[in-house]
Design a protein around this motif. Structure first.
Motif: not given
Length: 342
Positions: A82-96
């Protein structure tokens, strides 16, 4: 936050993210996972490894013998810092654009590592599953809310068993390390220090969070630009500072904004813990297109928020508010760190 995608992408390349390792990248490079732009595609563009994809794609896994179940064949993975460590609130996995070659399942793990560990050292970390193994569809964005209430520095995307993923977005809240900030003059409005946008008048062309990003904007799309106003008002953005502090110098950057920069800017501040009244910090001041402007500020009170007004509209590349953390500010940073760090 109801829509976690409104939070910064902690993994994106433009905020310092990187992909130090992957199990395989035979067809398309792992670094594409964190490109800041939406995945692009041109059909029938074949290179020496097949169709060119703006994403990460692995080779087809084969069982060593007939009759093996999918899980027995192993799976592919990519490691993201992570460029900016922190609290992760959600992830998007994009298979475009991956329609016949997407992985049927994926999961995401995260860890918190001190310092600057190597890939080998990261493998020995305690990893927490933040997105369980979940089904994927081709050419689709999959949103996964995350409930883990702790600070992370790395994530690992697992795909089962192989295939292509265009983008991985890791949205969350920045938790800065107070050991790097206390006792120093810092940018109180920097995203990497924990500042965030809490409101703005207009985000027609681009998001206001861009003005808090590290580094210089590479083009006008990497700033905040509003629509043209047709009334007597003006546009504005409110920033919650990284922690309570006293501003000493403000920098307003209009680099690349040659015909759409504001004519004037003004800065005001408030202490939201008390009356919440706005106090002028920088009076309306003329600025120029395509340039960096630095203004030393007169003595100011302790602030928790600043409001940048632009007249009447236009674009800003970056906003920097250099100043000193107060005792309450340093205490707030340490309290947040202690609440979410190991």
């Amino acid at each position: 936050m109801a829509d976690f995608t409104a939070l910064p992408d902690l993994a994106v390349r433009s905020l310092g993210g990187s992909v130090p390792a992957a199990s395989d990248e035979s067809f398309a490079e792992r670094e594409n996972l964190i490109n800041p732009w939406a995945a692009e595609h041109r059909a029938a563009t074949f290179g020496r490894k097949g169709q060119v994809y703006d994403g990460w794609e692995t080779a087809r896994r084969r069982p060593s013998a007939l009759g093996l179940a999918v899980d027995d064949r192993g799976h592919d993975w990519a490691l993201i810092r992570l460029g900016l460590p922190g609290l992760i609130r959600g992830v998007v996995v994009d298979t475009a654009w991956f329609r016949g070659n997407f992985p049927p399942y994926a999961s995401v793990e995260a860890c918190a590592a001190e310092g600057y560990p190597s890939v080998t050292e990261l493998a020995a970390q305690d990893w927490t599953e933040i997105v369980p193994r979940s089904p994927l569809r081709g050419d689709a964005r999959h949103r996964f809310p995350v409930e883990a209430a702790r600070r992370f520095t790395h994530v690992r995307l697992n795909i089962f068993p192989d295939g292509g993923v265009a983008r991985l977005r890791v949205h969350g809240e920045v938790i800065p390390d107070p050991r790097l900030l206390t006792g120093l003059t810092v940018d109180l409005a920097a995203l990497e220090n924990g500042a965030r946008v809490t409101g703005c008048s207009n985000l027609f062309y681009s998001r206001p969070e861009n003005i808090l990003a590290p580094g210089l904007p590479r083009d006008q799309a990497e700033g905040w630009e509003t629509a043209r106003r047709r009334d007597d008002g003006n546009d504005w953005v409110v920033v919650e500072l990284a922690a309570p502090g006293v501003p000493r110098l403000v920098e307003i950057d209009t680099t690349h904004l040659k015909f759409n920069a504001p004519g004037w800017v003004a800065l005001s501040g408030q202490d939201a813990r008390t009356s919440g009244e706005w106090t002028p910090v920088l009076p309306p001041t003329r600025i120029q297109p395509d340039g960096r402007h630095r203004f030393r500020l007169p003595p100011a009170p302790e602030l928790t928020h600043v409001r940048l007004d632009i007249y009447p509209d236009g674009g800003i590349g970056r906003l920097r508010v250099w100043g000193d953390l107060t005792e309450d500010g340093e205490r707030a940073l340490h309290d947040r760190w202690n609440a979410f760090a190991d």
